[in-house]
Design a protein around this motif. Sequence first.
Motif, mmCIF file in Angstrom:
data_model
loop_
_atom_site.group_PDB
_atom_site.id
_atom_site.type_symbol
_atom_site.label_atom_id
_atom_site.label_comp_id
_atom_site.label_asym_id
_atom_site.label_seq_id
_atom_site.Cartn_x
_atom_site.Cartn_y
_atom_site.Cartn_z
ATOM 1 N N VAL A 41 40.135 20.848 14.977
ATOM 2 C CA VAL A 41 39.688 22.167 15.429
ATOM 3 C C VAL A 41 39.973 22.327 16.914
ATOM 4 O O VAL A 41 40.399 23.396 17.363
ATOM 5 N N GLY A 42 39.776 21.258 17.679
ATOM 6 C CA GLY A 42 40.075 21.308 19.107
ATOM 7 C C GLY A 42 41.545 21.543 19.390
ATOM 8 O O GLY A 42 41.895 22.308 20.290
ATOM 9 N N ARG A 43 42.412 20.906 18.597
ATOM 10 C CA ARG A 43 43.857 21.139 18.761
ATOM 11 C C ARG A 43 44.219 22.574 18.408
ATOM 12 O O ARG A 43 45.065 23.188 19.049
ATOM 13 N N ALA A 44 43.559 23.124 17.381
ATOM 14 C CA ALA A 44 43.822 24.512 17.005
ATOM 15 C C ALA A 44 43.389 25.456 18.126
ATOM 16 O O ALA A 44 44.086 26.431 18.426
ATOM 17 N N LEU A 45 42.260 25.163 18.767
ATOM 18 C CA LEU A 45 41.814 25.981 19.891
ATOM 19 C C LEU A 45 42.806 25.900 21.044
ATOM 20 O O LEU A 45 43.168 26.918 21.637
ATOM 21 N N GLU A 46 43.266 24.698 21.326
ATOM 22 C CA GLU A 46 44.240 24.522 22.401
ATOM 23 C C GLU A 46 45.540 25.267 22.100
ATOM 24 O O GLU A 46 46.113 25.919 22.978
ATOM 25 N N ASP A 47 45.993 25.195 20.850
ATOM 26 C CA ASP A 47 47.208 25.915 20.459
ATOM 27 C C ASP A 47 47.033 27.430 20.596
ATOM 28 O O ASP A 47 47.946 28.126 21.028
ATOM 29 N N ALA A 48 45.847 27.927 20.230
ATOM 30 C CA ALA A 48 45.580 29.366 20.329
ATOM 31 C C ALA A 48 45.564 29.815 21.782
ATOM 32 O O ALA A 48 46.093 30.885 22.115
ATOM 33 N N PHE A 100 43.846 31.362 16.613
ATOM 34 C CA PHE A 100 43.057 30.180 16.273
ATOM 35 C C PHE A 100 43.105 29.911 14.775
ATOM 36 O O PHE A 100 43.333 28.780 14.336
ATOM 37 N N VAL A 101 42.901 30.936 13.976
ATOM 38 C CA VAL A 101 42.899 30.765 12.514
ATOM 39 C C VAL A 101 44.283 30.340 12.020
ATOM 40 O O VAL A 101 44.407 29.472 11.157
ATOM 41 N N ILE A 102 45.322 30.917 12.592
ATOM 42 C CA ILE A 102 46.690 30.535 12.211
ATOM 43 C C ILE A 102 46.968 29.076 12.587
ATOM 44 O O ILE A 102 47.517 28.323 11.788
ATOM 45 N N ALA A 103 46.555 28.673 13.793
ATOM 46 C CA ALA A 103 46.769 27.289 14.223
ATOM 47 C C ALA A 103 45.978 26.314 13.347
ATOM 48 O O ALA A 103 46.457 25.231 13.030
ATOM 49 N N LEU A 104 44.794 26.729 12.955
ATOM 50 C CA LEU A 104 43.965 25.869 12.099
ATOM 51 C C LEU A 104 44.581 25.744 10.704
ATOM 52 O O LEU A 104 44.568 24.661 10.117
ATOM 53 N N ALA A 105 45.154 26.822 10.218
ATOM 54 C CA ALA A 105 45.769 26.798 8.886
ATOM 55 C C ALA A 105 47.034 25.933 8.886
ATOM 56 O O ALA A 105 47.370 25.327 7.868
ATOM 57 N N ARG A 106 47.716 25.839 10.009
ATOM 58 C CA ARG A 106 48.940 25.042 10.080
ATOM 59 C C ARG A 106 48.671 23.557 10.082
ATOM 60 O O ARG A 106 49.581 22.772 9.826
#
Length: 107
Positions: A41-48, A100-106
């Motif tokens: 989740v942290g990586r997804a936040l960073e990507d967003a 964020f949701v897109i990064a989390l889904a990836r």
Amino acid sequence: MPATVANGTALAPLNRLDTIRPRMAKAVNCVDTISRECRQVGRALEDAIKFLGLDDKEACDLLRDAEDKPLDKGLLSHWKSGARRLHLDRVLNTRLHGPFVIALARQ
């Protein structure tokens, strides 16, 4: 209804309970699973944040709390590293929601 048990083997499972000795249950170590998910989740936040082209200060400003105070920069880094759980309601109420949701889904 008969007054006796038709089969003596019906009580056999109860007889096995006499041979069982109590012992402490072994706990499943969930900390590794939780921390792995928090890191994702942290990586997804960073990507967003990167996707929107924000730096940490701008991201902290965007992720204000209910009292309209900017997020502490240290807490943001804890969220990104997975050391602390992310407050999803803060992210989902901002323009970080979609990326964020897109990064989390990836992941």
